[in-house]
Design a protein around this motif. Structure first.
Motif, PDB file in Angstrom:
ATOM      1  N   THR A  18       0.837  -1.206   0.000  1.00  0.00           N
ATOM      2  CA  THR A  18       0.000   0.000   0.000  1.00  0.00           C
ATOM      3  C   THR A  18       0.868   1.250   0.000  1.00  0.00           C
ATOM      4  O   THR A  18       0.596   2.222  -0.724  1.00  0.00           O
ATOM      5  CB  THR A  18      -0.925  -0.005   1.242  1.00  0.00           C
ATOM      6  OG1 THR A  18      -1.704  -1.197   1.221  1.00  0.00           O
ATOM      7  CG2 THR A  18      -1.848   1.194   1.249  1.00  0.00           C
ATOM      8  N   GLN A  19       1.946   1.197   0.787  1.00  0.00           N
ATOM      9  CA  GLN A  19       2.869   2.354   0.840  1.00  0.00           C
ATOM     10  C   GLN A  19       3.574   2.547  -0.496  1.00  0.00           C
ATOM     11  O   GLN A  19       3.767   3.675  -0.957  1.00  0.00           O
ATOM     12  CB  GLN A  19       3.886   2.157   1.963  1.00  0.00           C
ATOM     13  CG  GLN A  19       3.293   2.412   3.345  1.00  0.00           C
ATOM     14  CD  GLN A  19       4.206   1.977   4.475  1.00  0.00           C
ATOM     15  OE1 GLN A  19       5.283   1.425   4.247  1.00  0.00           O
ATOM     16  NE2 GLN A  19       3.766   2.196   5.713  1.00  0.00           N
ATOM     17  N   ALA A  69      -9.129   1.797  -7.151  1.00  0.00           N
ATOM     18  CA  ALA A  69      -7.761   2.320  -7.171  1.00  0.00           C
ATOM     19  C   ALA A  69      -7.818   3.626  -7.938  1.00  0.00           C
ATOM     20  O   ALA A  69      -8.393   3.673  -9.042  1.00  0.00           O
ATOM     21  CB  ALA A  69      -6.822   1.336  -7.853  1.00  0.00           C
ATOM     22  N   THR A  70      -7.252   4.677  -7.359  1.00  0.00           N
ATOM     23  CA  THR A  70      -7.305   5.989  -8.013  1.00  0.00           C
ATOM     24  C   THR A  70      -5.906   6.606  -8.106  1.00  0.00           C
ATOM     25  O   THR A  70      -5.020   6.307  -7.298  1.00  0.00           O
ATOM     26  CB  THR A  70      -8.204   6.979  -7.242  1.00  0.00           C
ATOM     27  OG1 THR A  70      -7.624   7.245  -5.955  1.00  0.00           O
ATOM     28  CG2 THR A  70      -9.610   6.445  -7.061  1.00  0.00           C
ATOM     29  N   LEU A  94      -8.999  -3.533 -14.144  1.00  0.00           N
ATOM     30  CA  LEU A  94      -8.231  -2.293 -14.264  1.00  0.00           C
ATOM     31  C   LEU A  94      -8.292  -1.804 -15.705  1.00  0.00           C
ATOM     32  O   LEU A  94      -8.411  -2.621 -16.635  1.00  0.00           O
ATOM     33  CB  LEU A  94      -6.751  -2.543 -13.917  1.00  0.00           C
ATOM     34  CG  LEU A  94      -6.318  -2.498 -12.451  1.00  0.00           C
ATOM     35  CD1 LEU A  94      -6.868  -3.697 -11.701  1.00  0.00           C
ATOM     36  CD2 LEU A  94      -4.810  -2.494 -12.350  1.00  0.00           C
ATOM     37  N   VAL A  95      -8.157  -0.510 -15.896  1.00  0.00           N
ATOM     38  CA  VAL A  95      -7.991  -0.009 -17.257  1.00  0.00           C
ATOM     39  C   VAL A  95      -6.716  -0.620 -17.831  1.00  0.00           C
ATOM     40  O   VAL A  95      -5.764  -0.891 -17.091  1.00  0.00           O
ATOM     41  CB  VAL A  95      -7.896   1.541 -17.314  1.00  0.00           C
ATOM     42  CG1 VAL A  95      -9.237   2.179 -17.078  1.00  0.00           C
ATOM     43  CG2 VAL A  95      -6.861   2.063 -16.350  1.00  0.00           C
ATOM     44  N   GLU A  96      -6.708  -0.811 -19.128  1.00  0.00           N
ATOM     45  CA  GLU A  96      -5.572  -1.528 -19.742  1.00  0.00           C
ATOM     46  C   GLU A  96      -4.233  -0.879 -19.424  1.00  0.00           C
ATOM     47  O   GLU A  96      -3.248  -1.570 -19.179  1.00  0.00           O
ATOM     48  CB  GLU A  96      -5.783  -1.597 -21.258  1.00  0.00           C
ATOM     49  CG  GLU A  96      -6.769  -2.686 -21.645  1.00  0.00           C
ATOM     50  CD  GLU A  96      -6.823  -2.916 -23.154  1.00  0.00           C
ATOM     51  OE1 GLU A  96      -7.917  -3.203 -23.634  1.00  0.00           O
ATOM     52  OE2 GLU A  96      -5.775  -2.783 -23.818  1.00  0.00           O
ATOM     53  N   GLY A 102       1.291  -4.152 -10.569  1.00  0.00           N
ATOM     54  CA  GLY A 102       1.077  -4.533  -9.171  1.00  0.00           C
ATOM     55  C   GLY A 102      -0.168  -3.927  -8.538  1.00  0.00           C
ATOM     56  O   GLY A 102      -0.436  -4.141  -7.352  1.00  0.00           O
ATOM     57  N   ILE A 103      -0.923  -3.162  -9.311  1.00  0.00           N
ATOM     58  CA  ILE A 103      -2.120  -2.518  -8.746  1.00  0.00           C
ATOM     59  C   ILE A 103      -3.223  -3.550  -8.509  1.00  0.00           C
ATOM     60  O   ILE A 103      -3.904  -3.543  -7.483  1.00  0.00           O
ATOM     61  CB  ILE A 103      -2.625  -1.388  -9.669  1.00  0.00           C
ATOM     62  CG1 ILE A 103      -1.514  -0.370  -9.902  1.00  0.00           C
ATOM     63  CG2 ILE A 103      -3.854  -0.696  -9.063  1.00  0.00           C
ATOM     64  CD1 ILE A 103      -1.824   0.652 -10.987  1.00  0.00           C
TER      65      ILE A 103
END
Ligand SMILES: CC(C)(COP(=O)(O)OP(=O)(O)OC[C@H]1O[C@@H](n2cnc3c(N)ncnc32)[C@H](O)[C@@H]1OP(=O)(O)O)[C@@H](O)C(=O)NCCC(=O)NCCS
Length: 161
Positions: A18-19, A69-70, A94-96, A102-103
């Motif tokens: 997360t960090q 996720a932003t 996720l968007v491509e 790693g998101i």
């Protein structure tokens, strides 16, 4: 497409990951009710009408069961909890342009930790595509005889979508 099961009592820690994302300006957080239309527009633009439906149901909980996720006030990805069935995680995507960084790993693990805090011992990943992704990130295992599982006698998508 199989269902998979995840042991929520053996999840990897997410603090470091997360960090690391935060250092790249990426945040994983709950999508808030006042952001519903923005989320719906984004899911509709990037994924299927069925995923839009499931995301909408996830947002109908209190607290909402959709994490996003932003970066720079834009949505990069989403994941739903308790949308399709109780105890189910998904859909997620996720968007491509955001994939392969790693998101997805952190989005998935954050949602699984959320389910653990909700009181679940196991999460079901319904009708998954990338089995190896879930196996690698969360030690998920395929549930035998889970095809088509709950996804049978599906209605077609509406013509306007
Ligand atoms: C599947 C998805 C969420 C993965 O997110 P991501 O951010 O690209 O994945 P990550 O970068 O966090 O990858 C984590 C690990 O899983 C692996 N991985 C990612 N996608 C994979 C896939 N499709 N198949 C197998 N392994 C995969 C990565 O190589 C990485 O492995 P590593 O730790 O050894 O480097 C993303 O690719 C996506 O949105 N796909 C389209 C929508 C979709 O299929 N959603 C799932 C529906 S069930």
């Amino acid at each position: 497409m199989h269902d998979m099961i995840v042991r929520l009592y053996r999840l990897p820690d997410i603090q470091e990951g997360t960090q690391a994302l935060a250092q790249c300006g990426i945040r994983i957080r709950r999508c808030m009710p006042y952001e519903l239309l923005t989320l719906q527009h984004w899911v509709s633009a990037n994924f299927s009408p069925k995923w839009l439906s499931e995301a909408t149901v996830a947002m109908a909980h209190q607290p909402p069961g959709c994490l996003i996720a932003t970066r720079d006030s834009a949505i990069l990805g989403f994941v739903c909890v308790d949308a399709t069935m109780r105890g189910f995680l998904g859909p997620m995507g996720l968007v491509e342009t955001a994939r392969g960084q790693g998101i997805g790993r952190m989005l998935l693990l954050t949602a699984l930790h959320e389910m653990r805090h909700m009181g679940y011992a196991y999460a079901i990943l319904g009708g998954v595509g990338p089995v190896d992704f879930y196996r690698k990130v969360a030690a998920a295992e395929v549930i035998p005889n889970s095809t088509p599982g709950i996804y049978e006698d599906l209605l077609p998508d509406p013509p306007s979508c």
